[in-house]
Design an enzyme around this catalytic site. Structure first.
Site, PDB file in Angstrom:
ATOM      1  N   HIS A  12     -14.332-102.930  65.532  1.00 59.60           N
ATOM      2  CA  HIS A  12     -13.028-102.679  65.682  1.00 59.60           C
ATOM      3  C   HIS A  12     -12.404-103.547  66.533  1.00 59.60           C
ATOM      4  CE1 HIS A  12     -14.466 -98.426  64.434  1.00 59.60           C
ATOM      5  NE2 HIS A  12     -13.648 -98.944  63.336  1.00 59.60           N
ATOM      6  N   LYS A  71     -15.160 -87.055  57.218  1.00 59.11           N
ATOM      7  CA  LYS A  71     -16.209 -86.963  58.217  1.00 59.11           C
ATOM      8  C   LYS A  71     -16.027 -85.969  59.461  1.00 59.11           C
ATOM      9  CE  LYS A  71     -15.776 -91.368  58.272  1.00 59.11           C
ATOM     10  NZ  LYS A  71     -15.674 -92.937  58.587  1.00 59.11           N
ATOM     11  N   ARG A  95     -16.627-105.180  55.738  1.00 58.28           N
ATOM     12  CA  ARG A  95     -18.051-105.748  56.529  1.00 58.28           C
ATOM     13  C   ARG A  95     -18.797-106.241  55.392  1.00 58.28           C
ATOM     14  NH1 ARG A  95     -19.519-100.192  58.836  1.00 58.28           N
ATOM     15  NH2 ARG A  95     -18.357 -99.734  57.014  1.00 58.28           N
ATOM     16  N   SER A 133     -19.942 -96.739  63.258  1.00 54.68           N
ATOM     17  CA  SER A 133     -19.924 -95.745  64.081  1.00 54.68           C
ATOM     18  C   SER A 133     -20.924 -94.521  64.063  1.00 54.68           C
ATOM     19  CB  SER A 133     -18.384 -94.812  64.071  1.00 54.68           C
ATOM     20  OG  SER A 133     -17.464 -95.870  64.188  1.00 54.68           O
TER      21      SER A 133
HETATM   22  N1  COA Z   1     -16.802-103.620  62.417  1.00 55.68           N
HETATM   23  C1  COA Z   1     -17.787-102.927  62.426  1.00 55.68           C
HETATM   24  N2  COA Z   1     -17.692-101.331  61.809  1.00 55.68           N
HETATM   25  C2  COA Z   1     -16.652-101.111  61.374  1.00 55.68           C
HETATM   26  C3  COA Z   1     -15.642-101.950  61.250  1.00 55.68           C
HETATM   27  C4  COA Z   1     -15.733-103.359  61.923  1.00 55.68           C
HETATM   28  N3  COA Z   1     -14.637-104.115  61.819  1.00 55.68           N
HETATM   29  N4  COA Z   1     -14.444-101.438  60.751  1.00 55.68           N
HETATM   30  C5  COA Z   1     -14.860-100.310  60.231  1.00 55.68           C
HETATM   31  N5  COA Z   1     -16.047 -99.977  60.572  1.00 55.68           N
HETATM   32  C6  COA Z   1     -16.880 -98.755  60.333  1.00 55.68           C
HETATM   33  C7  COA Z   1     -16.511 -97.651  61.315  1.00 55.68           C
HETATM   34  O1  COA Z   1     -17.322 -97.604  62.381  1.00 55.68           O
HETATM   35  C8  COA Z   1     -16.820 -96.554  60.338  1.00 55.68           C
HETATM   36  O2  COA Z   1     -18.229 -96.090  60.294  1.00 55.68           O
HETATM   37  P1  COA Z   1     -18.440 -94.580  60.020  1.00 55.68           P
HETATM   38  O3  COA Z   1     -18.300 -94.404  58.534  1.00 55.68           O
HETATM   39  O4  COA Z   1     -20.133 -94.729  60.185  1.00 55.68           O
HETATM   40  O5  COA Z   1     -17.631 -93.712  60.661  1.00 55.68           O
HETATM   41  C9  COA Z   1     -16.678 -97.190  58.833  1.00 55.68           C
HETATM   42  O6  COA Z   1     -16.675 -98.593  58.969  1.00 55.68           O
HETATM   43  C10 COA Z   1     -15.477 -96.963  58.299  1.00 55.68           C
HETATM   44  O7  COA Z   1     -14.227 -96.812  59.566  1.00 55.68           O
HETATM   45  P2  COA Z   1     -12.911 -96.613  59.494  1.00 55.68           P
HETATM   46  O8  COA Z   1     -12.403 -97.924  59.756  1.00 55.68           O
HETATM   47  O9  COA Z   1     -12.527 -95.690  60.829  1.00 55.68           O
HETATM   48  O10 COA Z   1     -12.175 -96.128  58.378  1.00 55.68           O
HETATM   49  P3  COA Z   1     -12.518 -94.711  57.705  1.00 55.68           P
HETATM   50  O11 COA Z   1     -13.020 -95.081  56.194  1.00 55.68           O
HETATM   51  O12 COA Z   1     -13.168 -93.842  58.523  1.00 55.68           O
HETATM   52  O13 COA Z   1     -10.844 -94.170  57.848  1.00 55.68           O
HETATM   53  C11 COA Z   1      -8.577 -94.353  57.297  1.00 55.68           C
HETATM   54  C12 COA Z   1      -9.953 -94.754  56.981  1.00 55.68           C
HETATM   55  C13 COA Z   1      -8.525 -93.280  58.360  1.00 55.68           C
HETATM   56  C14 COA Z   1      -7.686 -95.317  57.458  1.00 55.68           C
HETATM   57  C15 COA Z   1      -8.343 -93.411  55.735  1.00 55.68           C
HETATM   58  O14 COA Z   1      -9.150 -92.572  55.539  1.00 55.68           O
HETATM   59  C16 COA Z   1      -6.817 -92.808  55.946  1.00 55.68           C
HETATM   60  O15 COA Z   1      -5.887 -93.597  55.644  1.00 55.68           O
HETATM   61  N6  COA Z   1      -6.884 -91.557  56.011  1.00 55.68           N
HETATM   62  C17 COA Z   1      -5.524 -90.853  56.271  1.00 55.68           C
HETATM   63  C18 COA Z   1      -5.238 -90.089  54.986  1.00 55.68           C
HETATM   64  C19 COA Z   1      -4.795 -90.770  53.678  1.00 55.68           C
HETATM   65  O16 COA Z   1      -4.034 -91.459  53.716  1.00 55.68           O
HETATM   66  N7  COA Z   1      -5.685 -90.642  52.594  1.00 55.68           N
HETATM   67  C20 COA Z   1      -5.454 -91.621  51.268  1.00 55.68           C
HETATM   68  C21 COA Z   1      -6.250 -92.982  51.650  1.00 55.68           C
HETATM   69  S1  COA Z   1      -6.079 -93.670  50.067  1.00 55.68           S
END
Ligand code: COA
Length: 168
Positions: free
Chosen positions: A21, A45, A94, A132
């Protein structure tokens, strides 16, 4: 001619934030004038850290800068973007598996608000295997988060796992 300033939102669960991140944020700051790091409250999650704890961790590991705002949001990301008057969302990719999920998400976001654009950044190879969840598992099983998360994040995970197991 002066260019308009460009802001973007880098949203995520950040449970916890990783070097992956931080790498995306660092690179985004070379492209955008201002980046809002937005912690999502509504995630599918079950998080280890509360929204406030995740924000606190981000505040501790991201050097204070007028270019960076650390915030949180409830509900839809597109609604939050509208509220902040920002049209660009940053996402790190990724793997090919990430691509499919990210494509769906960016298309859904555009359907809800056609003003919003998602900018994808390829995660650097050395971080492409981490997530994560993997980190939390490694620490819970006694491994080291070195090269994956800042020391402070590792400390916070250990403290959290310790208090959760005492409570449980
Ligand atoms: N390097 C390493 N790991 C990374 C990374 C990077 N550059 N970017 C993301 N990751 C990992 C994270 O650690 C996370 O791991 P986990 O699944 O084991 O927890 C995973 O990739 C995804 O992480 P993240 O970037 O936090 O995205 P997310 O999918 O958890 O969240 C939101 C995405 C919060 C932006 C999305 O769900 C959202 O917009 N939510 C709000 C509600 C909404 O609008 N919903 C409709 C969406 S269409």
């Amino acid at each position: 001619m002066t260019q308009p300033s460009r802001s973007a939102i880098f949203a995520g669960s950040f449970d916890p934030p990783t070097f992956g991140h931080l790498n995306i944020l660092e690179r985004s700051l070379k492209v955008f004038d201002r980046v809002i790091v937005a912690v999502a409250a509504d995630i599918s999650k079950a998080p280890l850290f509360s929204v406030d704890e995740r924000k606190q961790i981000l505040n501790e590991i991201i050097p204070s800068s007028p270019q960076v705002e650390i915030d949180n949001f409830n509900g839809l990301l597109v609604d939050y973007a509208k509220k902040k008057n920002v049209r660009i969302l940053i996402r790190g990719i990724r793997t090919v598996a990430d691509y499919e999920y990210e494509l769906q998400m960016s298309l859904a976001n555009r359907m809800m608000n056609s003003e919003v654009e998602t900018v994808f950044m390829m995660t650097e190879g050395r971080y492409s295997h981490i997530s994560s969840s993997i980190i939390k598992q490694v620490i819970a099983l006694g491994g080291s988060g070195k090269d994956m998360i800042p020391e402070l994040v590792e400390k916070r995970i250990r403290e959290k796992l310790c208090t959760s197991s005492v409570k449980g």
